[in-house]
Each structure stands twice: as C-alpha cells, then as structure tokens.
Design an enzyme around this catalytic site. Sequence first.
Site, mmCIF file in Angstrom:
data_model
loop_
_atom_site.group_PDB
_atom_site.id
_atom_site.type_symbol
_atom_site.label_atom_id
_atom_site.label_comp_id
_atom_site.label_asym_id
_atom_site.label_seq_id
_atom_site.Cartn_x
_atom_site.Cartn_y
_atom_site.Cartn_z
ATOM 1 N N GLY A 174 -2.549 31.637 -66.104
ATOM 2 C CA GLY A 174 -1.148 31.323 -66.388
ATOM 3 C C GLY A 174 -0.508 32.430 -67.199
ATOM 4 O O GLY A 174 0.396 32.191 -68.010
ATOM 5 N N SER A 209 1.419 34.979 -66.414
ATOM 6 C CA SER A 209 2.633 35.665 -65.963
ATOM 7 C C SER A 209 3.892 35.147 -66.633
ATOM 8 O O SER A 209 4.973 35.722 -66.449
ATOM 9 C CB SER A 209 2.769 35.539 -64.438
ATOM 10 O OG SER A 209 2.948 34.181 -64.059
ATOM 11 N N SER A 210 3.799 34.057 -67.395
ATOM 12 C CA SER A 210 4.993 33.515 -68.044
ATOM 13 C C SER A 210 4.589 32.621 -69.201
ATOM 14 O O SER A 210 3.404 32.292 -69.375
ATOM 15 C CB SER A 210 5.863 32.724 -67.057
ATOM 16 O OG SER A 210 5.169 31.569 -66.601
ATOM 17 N N GLY A 211 5.576 32.206 -69.997
ATOM 18 C CA GLY A 211 5.364 31.213 -71.036
ATOM 19 C C GLY A 211 4.328 31.608 -72.069
ATOM 20 O O GLY A 211 4.243 32.766 -72.506
ATOM 21 N N ARG A 269 -0.509 32.607 -59.805
ATOM 22 C CA ARG A 269 -0.400 32.499 -58.343
ATOM 23 C C ARG A 269 0.527 33.545 -57.748
ATOM 24 O O ARG A 269 0.262 34.069 -56.676
ATOM 25 C CB ARG A 269 0.079 31.097 -57.960
ATOM 26 C CG ARG A 269 -0.980 30.026 -58.099
ATOM 27 C CD ARG A 269 -0.456 28.667 -57.688
ATOM 28 N NE ARG A 269 0.614 28.206 -58.570
ATOM 29 C CZ ARG A 269 1.318 27.094 -58.382
ATOM 30 N NH1 ARG A 269 1.073 26.343 -57.327
ATOM 31 N NH2 ARG A 269 2.246 26.736 -59.239
ATOM 32 N N LYS A 314 5.545 37.698 -59.946
ATOM 33 C CA LYS A 314 5.623 37.392 -61.377
ATOM 34 C C LYS A 314 4.560 38.157 -62.166
ATOM 35 O O LYS A 314 4.788 38.566 -63.314
ATOM 36 C CB LYS A 314 5.476 35.891 -61.601
ATOM 37 C CG LYS A 314 6.694 35.076 -61.187
ATOM 38 C CD LYS A 314 6.525 33.608 -61.543
ATOM 39 C CE LYS A 314 7.770 32.805 -61.182
ATOM 40 N NZ LYS A 314 7.615 31.368 -61.531
ATOM 41 N N ASP A 332 -5.072 30.879 -57.144
ATOM 42 C CA ASP A 332 -4.775 29.503 -57.524
ATOM 43 C C ASP A 332 -6.016 28.936 -58.205
ATOM 44 O O ASP A 332 -7.123 29.019 -57.650
ATOM 45 C CB ASP A 332 -4.428 28.687 -56.269
ATOM 46 C CG ASP A 332 -3.876 27.308 -56.591
ATOM 47 O OD1 ASP A 332 -4.363 26.675 -57.547
ATOM 48 O OD2 ASP A 332 -2.960 26.856 -55.880
ATOM 49 N N SER A 376 -4.568 22.904 -74.391
ATOM 50 C CA SER A 376 -4.263 21.514 -74.076
ATOM 51 C C SER A 376 -2.798 21.256 -74.421
ATOM 52 O O SER A 376 -1.919 22.018 -74.037
ATOM 53 C CB SER A 376 -5.208 20.584 -74.847
ATOM 54 O OG SER A 376 -4.961 19.232 -74.551
ATOM 55 N N TYR A 435 -0.276 13.672 -66.941
ATOM 56 C CA TYR A 435 -0.401 14.865 -67.789
ATOM 57 C C TYR A 435 -1.342 14.614 -68.965
ATOM 58 O O TYR A 435 -2.246 15.409 -69.240
ATOM 59 C CB TYR A 435 0.982 15.278 -68.275
ATOM 60 C CG TYR A 435 0.999 16.542 -69.090
ATOM 61 C CD1 TYR A 435 0.662 17.759 -68.514
ATOM 62 C CD2 TYR A 435 1.357 16.527 -70.439
ATOM 63 C CE1 TYR A 435 0.688 18.941 -69.256
ATOM 64 C CE2 TYR A 435 1.384 17.696 -71.184
ATOM 65 C CZ TYR A 435 1.049 18.897 -70.591
ATOM 66 O OH TYR A 435 1.067 20.054 -71.330
ATOM 67 N N LYS A 438 -4.933 16.441 -69.859
ATOM 68 C CA LYS A 438 -5.117 17.192 -71.100
ATOM 69 C C LYS A 438 -6.145 16.528 -72.020
ATOM 70 O O LYS A 438 -6.866 17.215 -72.748
ATOM 71 C CB LYS A 438 -3.773 17.354 -71.814
ATOM 72 C CG LYS A 438 -2.788 18.256 -71.067
ATOM 73 C CD LYS A 438 -3.318 19.676 -70.926
ATOM 74 C CE LYS A 438 -2.277 20.623 -70.380
ATOM 75 N NZ LYS A 438 -2.746 22.028 -70.315
#
Length: 328
Positions: free
Chosen positions: A46, A48-50, A71, A75, A97, A174, A188, A192
């Site tokens: 994850g 590529s962002s955030g 993915r 990005k 993925d 998490s 969700y 988590k």
Amino acid sequence: MAALSFLSLLLILLLLPLCLLLLLSLIVRPRPVKIPLKNRHVFITGGSSGIGLALAHRAAAEGARVSILARSPDKLEEAKRAIRLATGIDVATFSADVRDFDALRRAAEEAGPVDLLLVNQGVVVAEELAKQGLDEVRFVIDVNLIGGFNMIKAFLPAMKARTDRRPASIALVSSQAGQVGIYGYTAYSASKFGLRGLAEALQQEVIADDIHVSLVFPPDTDTPGLAEENKRRPLLTSVIAGSSGAMKVDEVAEKALNGIKSGSFIVPCNFEGYLLAIVTAGLSPQRSYVMAFVEVVSASILRLTALFFQWNWYSSIEKWHAQSKQQL
C-alpha cells in the site's frame, strides 16, 4: 505509636510500586530491542498513497533502502517520483495484488531479503452488515487479513534466512477499529481484529529468528482512502468513530515508524490510542516494564472509562433509532 503506624503505612505504599516495577522488569517479554533502519531494506505494501507513502518517505529519509508495492503501476510511478523529489532516493516498485500469493512470491524473489516488512494495505467499505453484500465482506477480509497472511508467507523465508543478523521487524497496520468494534464496520473491524491474533501468534513463532512484530493502530487518518470511505459511511459510524478525531498522515507515519524502531508490539498513534492500548492489553506482549506498570495500575479505572464510552455510543444509537422512528 500512631506516628509510627503512619510511617509504616507510608513506607509500604512507597515500596509496593517499587516491588511491582521490579517484578515487571523481570517478567515482561519479549525483551526490549531496537530495529535499525539505515542501510536496511524496508518493504511497504500500500506504498503508493496514504500512510504507506508517508512511511516510504520517512524510511527513505532515514537512509533505508525502500521498496513499495501496490496494484496500480501508474500510482507507483507517481509515488516513486515524489519520493525521489523529496529525498533524492530512488525506491523500487512492485505492482501486485496482495490477494495473489503467486504474484507476491515473485515480488519477494525479485526484491531479495527484507529487514522491515510493513504490511500496510487496507480497504474500508463501511456499511451495516444487514445492508452489505457478502462479496464486499469477502473483499475487505481478503485484502486486509488474507493479504497480510499472503505477504508474510511470501517474505518470511528470506527474512528468516537473512545474512544481516541484526534485529528485523514485521509490522502490521491495523486500526483503532481493530481494537474496538464500531457501528458500520462489521467487516472492517473483523479483518483488523484478525491482524491482532495473527501478530500475537506470529511473534511467538519468529522471536527465535530475532524478528519482532509490531501492530500499529491509527485512528481516522486524512488520506484519499478516508475521503472515499466518507462518501458512503453511515452517519452513526461518523458519530462514534469521530470521537477519536482524525490525524494527519505524516503524524501517523512518524508515530508508527518510531514505535516499530523501538520494537513495540502495540503502536498507538494518539492519546485515545494509548488509552485503547492499555484497556485492551490483555495477553499481548509488552517490552516496556514501565508501560506494563501503567497497564496493571490503571486497568480498573480505564475499564470504567471504557464503559462510559460504550454508554455514550449506545445512547447515540438509541437516540438515532428513536428519531428515525419518529420520522416514519
């Protein structure tokens, strides 16, 4: 005589905390550790962002060799350019993925041994279970939980066989919704919460390899993912989850990486997170005997505080349903 009794009582009150601290210093496990980053390989999903991108920026700035996985190739390239512009360092990118174990295994072979594996990918589809399709439930669990299993399974063999014998780390991102169930987050929260069981058992399995597991619990964080989530998040979810407030992504990345480097098993990101960490400590590992002391001493009062939070949440839910019935 009364003065002597008072002094004796005072001495006992002073000695009890010291004795407890001494006991905890002997029994807390695993032992304290530091995870160095400079010139070591950090692999972030994850990325590529955030939060993942913020973690990549920070790790690169601290001299780590960074790889990011996501993915979208576009990005990933955008993230690579942003990190190079900010730090002058090139990161390796992998498009895959996390639900595809074979693709992750190929990425692990290409990336080589990893010293810090940061399992950060996550999706949120907030909706009441009665309204949510099982396809969405499976999607959330497959990405957030099964994706974590896939990543660790793909990268762990090389981590265990690494020639750099300094301490290594596996960190799982998490959520505070992985510490307490929240209205609208059935899928969700389940995904988590599952990461905690994975992390606690995994730490016992890899401690002999000097691999140390961390579990990061961010609150709502100002990311593109949160903006997308808010488009369909139930109002009651916002009322309950909003009690912790939102953090800036760079703040979360700083808290997370500092906790990981210190080898902390539980890594909270804000004050509410620290309270949640204490009240939900249970049988989780604890490296710091000082934090163990805080957990033991404050357990009762924080449990009472937690019950007040639950009272407030259920009162909000009751009020919401009463207003909905009046509008019918």
